[in-house]
Design a protein around this motif. Structure first.
Motif, short mmCIF file in Angstrom:
data_model
loop_
_atom_site.label_atom_id
_atom_site.label_comp_id
_atom_site.label_asym_id
_atom_site.label_seq_id
_atom_site.Cartn_x
_atom_site.Cartn_y
_atom_site.Cartn_z
N THR A 221 0.85 -1.18 0.00
CA THR A 221 0.00 0.00 0.00
C THR A 221 0.88 1.23 0.00
O THR A 221 2.00 1.22 0.54
CB THR A 221 -0.93 0.03 1.23
N LEU B 277 -0.99 3.12 6.97
CA LEU B 277 -1.55 1.79 6.80
C LEU B 277 -0.44 0.75 6.73
O LEU B 277 -0.59 -0.36 7.24
CB LEU B 277 -2.41 1.75 5.55
N LEU C 162 0.64 0.07 10.27
CA LEU C 162 -0.35 -0.74 10.97
C LEU C 162 -0.36 -2.17 10.42
O LEU C 162 -0.57 -3.12 11.17
CB LEU C 162 -1.74 -0.12 10.81
N GLY C 163 -0.16 -2.29 9.11
CA GLY C 163 -0.13 -3.62 8.52
C GLY C 163 1.02 -4.46 9.06
O GLY C 163 0.86 -5.66 9.30
N ALA D 237 0.02 -5.56 12.44
CA ALA D 237 -1.00 -6.61 12.35
C ALA D 237 -0.40 -7.95 11.96
O ALA D 237 -0.82 -9.00 12.45
CB ALA D 237 -2.06 -6.20 11.32
N GLN E 150 -7.89 3.97 3.16
CA GLN E 150 -7.23 3.27 4.26
C GLN E 150 -8.15 2.20 4.84
O GLN E 150 -7.72 1.09 5.15
CB GLN E 150 -6.84 4.26 5.35
N ASP F 97 -8.46 -0.69 2.20
CA ASP F 97 -7.24 -1.51 2.18
C ASP F 97 -7.08 -2.29 3.48
O ASP F 97 -6.60 -3.42 3.47
CB ASP F 97 -6.01 -0.62 1.95
N GLY F 98 -7.43 -1.67 4.61
CA GLY F 98 -7.31 -2.35 5.89
C GLY F 98 -8.19 -3.57 5.98
O GLY F 98 -7.78 -4.62 6.48
N LEU G 77 -6.65 -6.45 8.68
CA LEU G 77 -6.18 -5.89 9.94
C LEU G 77 -7.08 -6.34 11.08
O LEU G 77 -8.28 -6.53 10.88
CB LEU G 77 -6.16 -4.36 9.88
N TYR H 233 -8.37 -2.29 15.03
CA TYR H 233 -7.86 -1.19 14.22
C TYR H 233 -9.00 -0.38 13.59
O TYR H 233 -8.75 0.67 12.99
CB TYR H 233 -6.91 -1.71 13.14
N ALA I 110 -9.21 3.69 12.34
CA ALA I 110 -9.85 4.18 11.12
C ALA I 110 -10.95 5.20 11.45
O ALA I 110 -11.08 6.24 10.80
CB ALA I 110 -10.44 3.01 10.33
#
Length: 279
Positions: free
Chosen positions: A3, A8, A11-12, A15, A236, A239-240, A245, A249, A253
């Protein structure tokens, strides 16, 4: 999945570590670990890797519904906090509460934004503090211009839903180039506003926040950028969800959407005040 959104991506990565921990908790004496509810049992659970699928992950992925519910919750908390501050804070203390809530909200917002882990308690605390800030700002403007708060609220949510429809129809997309430009522009705008605030504290007025052409133009730019920032939020979230995720999370967001709504509301409120006249 790659991404272009740096937040993100961060965070990814966190995760991924959580999901890895869900699959493999450390075992005794250096033995390979398994999730607690999937500890291997003799003659009951086949060992993964010998023709059998691995144990299911222990982390529940977030969904779009999770984000919607959390966003509504945070907006409700913010609204109640704003109404309580409006009703309970005396007029003589509006300025103090305004500045205090702004500082605390800024600190909490920075902590949440740069944190690698979703923290629901901090996000809820931010909504409460930001509600006090919004309540004090709204009370001050409403005392000068009757009905301006309702106009700003309607305009803010109207713009938000318009951007949501444009994004859903793919009229506006969060391409890598768009994302990079938006991050740079948002950072530049906040830097300009911070410098302008510092100069104002020392008695230097740039006209950037006055009702003249420069002030009106700057407010319009801020409104456009704040509106387009929702595109980053929507991308975001999308994609999350696709990246799987963890469910918590969704708070992060939802926090992003609330920040954008508050910023847009304040800019609309200020712009409307420029056209109210002196009566």
């Amino acid at each position: 999945m790659k991404t272009s959104n740096p937040v993100l991506a961060r965070l990814g990565q966190a995760a991924e570590r959580e999901r890895a921990a869900g699959y493999a908790q450390p075992g005794p004496y250096g033995q390979p670990g398994y999730p607690q509810q999937y500890q291997p049992q003799p003659q009951q659970y086949p060992t993964p890797g010998y023709g059998y699928p691995a144990a299911a992950p222990t982390v529940t992925p977030m969904t779009l519904d999770d984000v919607v519910v959390k966003t509504v919750m945070l907006l409700g908390i913010l609204g109640v906090s704003a109404a309580a501050a409006w009703a309970l804070v005396p007029d003589a203390l509006v300025g103090v509460a305004w500045i205090g809530a702004a500082v605390v909200g800024l600190v909490l917002g920075m902590i949440i934004s740069f944190s690698r882990m979703a923290n629901p308690a901090l996000v809820v605390a931010y909504s409460i503090v930001e509600g006090v800030f919004v309540g004090m700002v709204s009370k001050a403007f409403e005392s000068l211009y009757n009905g301006i708060v309702l106009q700003a609220v309607v305009a803010t949510f109207g713009v938000f839903f318009l951007m949501a429809m444009l994004y859903k129809a793919r009229v506006i997309r969060a391409t890598p180039k768009f994302t990079r430009i938006m991050i740079a522009v948002i950072g530049g705008l906040f830097a300009v506003m911070l410098i302008n605030l510092v100069l104002a504290l020392f008695g230097v007025h740039t006209g950037l926040r006055d009702s003249g052409p420069l002030g009106i133009g700057f407010s319009l730019v801020c409104i456009v950028v704040a509106s387009l920032s929702f595109v980053l939020n929507f991308a975001q979230i999308e994609d999350g969800v696709r990246m799987g995720l963890p469910q918590r999370y969704a708070w992060t967001a939802a926090f992003g959407i609330v920040v954008g709504l508050v910023w847009l509301y304040l800019e609309v409120l200020r712009l409307l005040s420029y056209f109210q006249g002196d009566d």
